[in-house]
Write an enzyme that holds these catalytic residues in place. Sequence first.
Site, mmCIF file in Angstrom:
data_model
loop_
_atom_site.group_PDB
_atom_site.id
_atom_site.type_symbol
_atom_site.label_atom_id
_atom_site.label_comp_id
_atom_site.label_asym_id
_atom_site.label_seq_id
_atom_site.Cartn_x
_atom_site.Cartn_y
_atom_site.Cartn_z
ATOM 1 C CB CYS A 77 -3.319 -1.334 5.440
ATOM 2 S SG CYS A 77 -2.172 -0.736 6.715
ATOM 3 C CE LYS A 126 -7.012 0.503 4.591
ATOM 4 N NZ LYS A 126 -5.821 1.349 4.888
ATOM 5 C CD GLU A 176 -2.477 1.220 2.755
ATOM 6 O OE1 GLU A 176 -3.615 1.705 2.834
ATOM 7 O OE2 GLU A 176 -1.843 0.787 3.753
#
Length: 348
Positions: free
Chosen positions: A166, A134, A59
């Site tokens: 993440c 995300k 990321e």
Amino acid sequence: MRHGDISSSNDTVGVAVVNYKMPRLHSKAEVLDNARNIAEMIKGMKKGLPGMDLVVFPEYSTMGIMYDPDEMMATAATIPGDETAIFSAACREANTWGVFSLTGEQHEEHPAKAPYNTLVLINNEGEIVQKYRKCIPWCPIEGWYPGDTTYVTEGPKGMKISLIICDDGNYPEIWRDCAMKGAELIVRCQGYMYPAKEQQVMMAKSMAWANNCYVAVANASGFDGVYSYFGHSALIGFDGRTLGECGEEDMGIQYAQLSVSQIRDARANDQSQNHLFKLLHRGYTGMHASGDGDKGIADCPFDFYRTWVMDAQKAQENVEAMTRSTIGVAECPVGELPVDGKERTAGE
């Protein structure tokens, strides 16, 4: 699943993960220069790892973190766009698949709304075959607009791949969602910083074990003037054991061969730790012995999930009752997040 060689076979997917040094960029021109650097790295890696079928970058590796909101909006990309064109060409030339980060991707109502934090999976013909946004941005810091679903794509040699990003990976629900959709490899691209190194290493291993799946983690390294990133990009087997893990070094690379047949054999034939099967066949041994069929119980026993699906607002109210009712925290304000109303303190 094997580690230590540079090869792959018809049964194994050669996967590389990169500790890409977190860039600090400010303009579209700088972003494209960095994308070209990533492309050159892919071509070099393929020479050193001829079995590499898939390469994964962290990321923020393409754009870095744009701490200036105006720069973030000005550099927000379209997909497909200039950045993905560079990556597609590199994947074609190196004959490999790749996972790349776009932070951000322009919202459909750009510039009126915040961008998405997006990953793309590009095949060895240069085609974008998965675009994931995300779902759970790292609040209160990240200002991305949230995505709303996960995907599974048939990847190199038929291995089924899901992408997550993440902070997504701190929530067991997203791993389970990917696995129950059929994912055999869950790729977690992250720009994770200290202090949470131990927790993130543990989470990836635990989720591989809990979901009978391979996990590939690519994390940033270095210092960007604000945060220090801990690296530790890793490849984890479907039994939760680490196949290979980087340290904190910039541009460190780990590589392993992930067997397609082994994970499918395990999911079909493992018993005591076949978590996917057992979750939807609860108590099958005792029920069979009791004459109550041979499928166990499929119904969901978890009240929280029932409430969340049937009445999301009620679920939100329930969690606010045990946490707080505002998105901001009065004792430690972040930006302009509202802190109106009484905040809970320890003991209340």
